[in-house]
Scaffold this motif. Structure first.
Motif, PDB file in Angstrom:
ATOM      1  N   LEU A  82      34.540 -49.625 -70.227  1.00 28.79           N
ATOM      2  CA  LEU A  82      32.893 -49.568 -70.214  1.00 28.79           C
ATOM      3  C   LEU A  82      32.799 -50.196 -71.617  1.00 28.79           C
ATOM      4  N   LEU A  83      32.877 -49.756 -72.526  1.00 28.47           N
ATOM      5  CA  LEU A  83      32.890 -49.118 -74.420  1.00 28.47           C
ATOM      6  C   LEU A  83      32.151 -50.650 -74.295  1.00 28.47           C
TER       7      LEU A  83
ATOM      8  N   THR B  54      31.797 -42.196 -65.651  1.00 23.28           N
ATOM      9  CA  THR B  54      32.969 -42.570 -66.725  1.00 23.28           C
ATOM     10  C   THR B  54      33.373 -40.252 -66.531  1.00 23.28           C
ATOM     11  N   GLY B  55      32.624 -39.987 -66.964  1.00 20.94           N
ATOM     12  CA  GLY B  55      33.026 -38.653 -67.149  1.00 20.94           C
ATOM     13  C   GLY B  55      32.852 -37.978 -68.425  1.00 20.94           C
ATOM     14  N   VAL B  56      32.346 -38.488 -69.023  1.00 16.37           N
ATOM     15  CA  VAL B  56      31.939 -37.717 -70.084  1.00 16.37           C
ATOM     16  C   VAL B  56      30.865 -38.260 -70.271  1.00 16.37           C
ATOM     17  N   ALA B  57      29.806 -36.713 -71.433  1.00 16.86           N
ATOM     18  CA  ALA B  57      29.204 -36.262 -71.488  1.00 16.86           C
ATOM     19  C   ALA B  57      27.969 -36.727 -72.723  1.00 16.86           C
ATOM     20  N   LEU B  58      26.918 -37.187 -73.270  1.00 13.60           N
ATOM     21  CA  LEU B  58      26.385 -37.406 -74.134  1.00 13.60           C
ATOM     22  C   LEU B  58      25.411 -36.939 -74.391  1.00 13.60           C
ATOM     23  N   VAL B  59      25.749 -36.262 -75.221  1.00 13.53           N
ATOM     24  CA  VAL B  59      24.330 -35.296 -75.738  1.00 13.53           C
ATOM     25  C   VAL B  59      24.127 -35.923 -77.059  1.00 13.53           C
TER      26      VAL B  59
ATOM     27  N   ASN C 135      26.623 -31.849 -63.527  1.00 16.62           N
ATOM     28  CA  ASN C 135      28.161 -32.409 -62.659  1.00 16.62           C
ATOM     29  C   ASN C 135      28.277 -33.496 -63.045  1.00 16.62           C
ATOM     30  N   LEU C 136      29.412 -33.562 -63.625  1.00 17.07           N
ATOM     31  CA  LEU C 136      30.605 -35.038 -64.061  1.00 17.07           C
ATOM     32  C   LEU C 136      31.892 -35.189 -62.773  1.00 17.07           C
ATOM     33  N   PRO C 137      32.102 -36.328 -62.578  1.00 18.56           N
ATOM     34  CA  PRO C 137      32.748 -36.149 -62.319  1.00 18.56           C
ATOM     35  C   PRO C 137      34.230 -36.466 -63.181  1.00 18.56           C
ATOM     36  N   SER C 138      35.169 -36.321 -62.664  1.00 24.48           N
ATOM     37  CA  SER C 138      36.522 -36.026 -63.042  1.00 24.48           C
ATOM     38  C   SER C 138      36.597 -37.670 -64.358  1.00 24.48           C
ATOM     39  N   TYR C 139      37.064 -36.609 -65.675  1.00 23.22           N
ATOM     40  CA  TYR C 139      37.490 -38.194 -66.537  1.00 23.22           C
ATOM     41  C   TYR C 139      38.039 -38.976 -66.556  1.00 23.22           C
ATOM     42  N   SER C 140      38.018 -40.800 -66.627  1.00 21.30           N
ATOM     43  CA  SER C 140      38.728 -41.001 -66.583  1.00 21.30           C
ATOM     44  C   SER C 140      39.508 -41.880 -67.673  1.00 21.30           C
ATOM     45  N   ALA C 141      40.122 -41.921 -67.652  1.00 24.43           N
ATOM     46  CA  ALA C 141      40.090 -42.796 -69.983  1.00 24.43           C
ATOM     47  C   ALA C 141      40.043 -43.974 -69.539  1.00 24.43           C
ATOM     48  N   SER C 142      40.662 -44.470 -68.258  1.00 23.03           N
ATOM     49  CA  SER C 142      40.203 -45.460 -68.635  1.00 23.03           C
ATOM     50  C   SER C 142      39.283 -46.885 -68.184  1.00 23.03           C
ATOM     51  N   GLU C 143      38.832 -45.963 -67.092  1.00 24.26           N
ATOM     52  CA  GLU C 143      36.941 -46.558 -67.236  1.00 24.26           C
ATOM     53  C   GLU C 143      36.263 -46.455 -67.945  1.00 24.26           C
TER      54      GLU C 143
ATOM     55  N   ARG D 135      35.915 -31.572 -75.490  1.00 21.95           N
ATOM     56  CA  ARG D 135      36.499 -31.107 -73.545  1.00 21.95           C
ATOM     57  C   ARG D 135      36.351 -29.778 -73.974  1.00 21.95           C
ATOM     58  N   ASN D 136      35.476 -29.516 -72.549  1.00 19.43           N
ATOM     59  CA  ASN D 136      34.494 -29.113 -72.459  1.00 19.43           C
ATOM     60  C   ASN D 136      35.893 -28.135 -70.933  1.00 19.43           C
ATOM     61  N   ALA D 137      35.606 -27.039 -70.436  1.00 19.63           N
ATOM     62  CA  ALA D 137      36.430 -26.538 -69.607  1.00 19.63           C
ATOM     63  C   ALA D 137      37.012 -26.398 -68.205  1.00 19.63           C
ATOM     64  N   ASN D 138      36.338 -27.829 -68.362  1.00 22.20           N
ATOM     65  CA  ASN D 138      37.009 -28.389 -67.071  1.00 22.20           C
ATOM     66  C   ASN D 138      37.671 -30.213 -67.719  1.00 22.20           C
ATOM     67  N   GLY D 139      37.543 -30.102 -68.930  1.00 19.64           N
ATOM     68  CA  GLY D 139      38.309 -31.169 -68.863  1.00 19.64           C
ATOM     69  C   GLY D 139      37.358 -32.220 -69.222  1.00 19.64           C
ATOM     70  N   ASN D 140      36.453 -32.392 -69.336  1.00 21.37           N
ATOM     71  CA  ASN D 140      35.360 -33.832 -69.557  1.00 21.37           C
ATOM     72  C   ASN D 140      34.408 -34.037 -71.064  1.00 21.37           C
TER      73      ASN D 140
END
Length: 369
Positions: free
Chosen positions: A188-189, A215-220, A176-184, A236-241
């Motif tokens: 963060l980087l 920030t809405g990004v999944a790392l695997v 479960n991820l929050p909506s992706y925030s490009a700016s955040e 990006r997954n189906a939710n845009g993350n």
């Protein structure tokens, strides 16, 4: 061995990628190429013929030639017709032989003791598909489009790449991820670079995954299968993350961290849908500049340009490398890797400063060697 693709990729797959790169949404593109929203949807699904006038409009708006767009549609129609015939006579056992079965078993993604007659069904289960038709349909886009991005014909080892991508798809299905925030994510980087100081992947990976997830990004991370030469991928997954998948290829800290920031760059600058595979052009549909941009982005985060310029003017030894690494906020090994990439150091210089890893039982997290 060259194989024909096992699906028909509609023109919309290409259009969507180029829309992301051109920063154009569906409504704007439909308006600029002069078609209604309904017709635009049919265009994306391959149900609207790309006429000469429409090809010209796409060429003017998105790039590539009119001939490219006409050919793109023709290839889709050809593949559709071919698949209608092929699906009727495809043997599941023959299809399964294209996959690295022994490697899938070794890494725990297929049952170790499975009857040879059932291998095909187990591979379908691994992909979450009920039959070959379902597999063809599902992987004509999404991670399928990522794995087979360079052409409409592919080599058998790209099926290993698709299976590797599928491991990340499975691992992120229930996150479960929050909506992706490009700016955040972009903000963060520079702070993520501080995690380079941690020696053990088991420690820095959990912190890295947590920071990205906020920030809405999944790392695997996942070990590659036999035949897969990928270092990293993003989509990006189906939710845009955004999903970032890293393989720890070469099992060294410098390559891992450079690849992470390289994939992050593709998300920030290009919208994702990228894969870094040794020996191939990773830029879809002629966007060669995207790789150079991602390389520069990664290099600038690891070593700020002003400091890098100073390093390049200095006579380097172990002491100066350690000193500059402290100033850059990275380890000496990462600095060595960057200087080797720039050609300032030879590939065999100061490699003992790099932290190295090795795989043990966990196919997701290596250990320090």
């Amino acid at each position: 061995m060259t194989l024909e693709p096992q699906w028909a990729s509609p023109p919309g797959d290409t259009i969507l990628r180029m829309m992301i790169l051109a920063d154009i949404d569906e409504c704007e593109l439909a308006s600029r190429i002069g078609i209604s929203d309904d017709k635009f949807q049919k265009l994306m699904e391959g149900q609207l013929e790309i006429s000469a006038s429409l090809a010209n409009a796409l060429s003017t708006t998105l790039g590539s030639s009119e001939r490219f767009w006409r050919k793109r549609y023709a290839e889709y129609i050809h593949d559709n017709r071919r698949l209608e015939l092929a699906e009727k006579k495809t043997d599941l056992a023959e299809w399964s032989k294209q996959f690295p079965v022994s490697s899938l078993k070794k890494l725990g993604w297929l049952p170790t003791h499975v009857n040879r007659k059932h291998i095909g069904s187990e591979i379908l289960n691994f992909f979450g598909c009920k039959d070959l038709h379902d597999w063809n349909s599902r992987y004509s886009s999404g991670i399928g489009a990522v794995a087979f991005r360079t052409s409409f014909a592919f080599e058998a080892n790209e099926l290993s790449t698709l299976a590797w991508l599928r491991t990340a798809e499975k691992d992120t299905e229930n996150i479960n991820l929050p909506s992706y925030s490009a700016s955040e994510f972009q903000e963060l980087l520079p702070y993520i670079k501080q995690l380079c100081a941690y020696k053990h992947p088991s420690i820095f990976l959990s912190k890295l995954q947590k920071a990205c997830a906020e920030t809405g990004v999944a790392l695997v991370t996942s070990r590659t299968l036999e035949g897969c030469r990928a270092s990293g991928a993003s989509w990006r997954n189906a939710n845009g993350n955004p999903i970032i998948l890293l393989s720890f290829r070469y099992l060294s800290e410098d390559h891992f961290w450079f690849t992470f920031f390289h994939e992050a760059a593709h998300i920030v600058l290009h919208g994702g849908d990228h894969i870094d595979v040794d020996g191939t052009d990773p830029s879809p549909f002629g966007y060669q500049n995207s790789e150079a941009e991602a390389d520069t982005f990664s290099q600038d985060i690891l070593i700020e340009p002003e400091l890098r310029a100073k390093i390049l003017r200095t006579s380097l030894n172990r002491a100066t490398i350690r000193s500059f690494a402290r100033k850059a906020g990275i380890t000496p090994g990462i600095l060595v890797g960057q200087l080797q990439k720039l050609g300032t150091l030879r590939q065999n210089q100061f490699n003992d400063l790099k932290r190295r890893y090795r795989w043990e039982s966990d196919p997701h997290v290596p250990v320090v060697r």
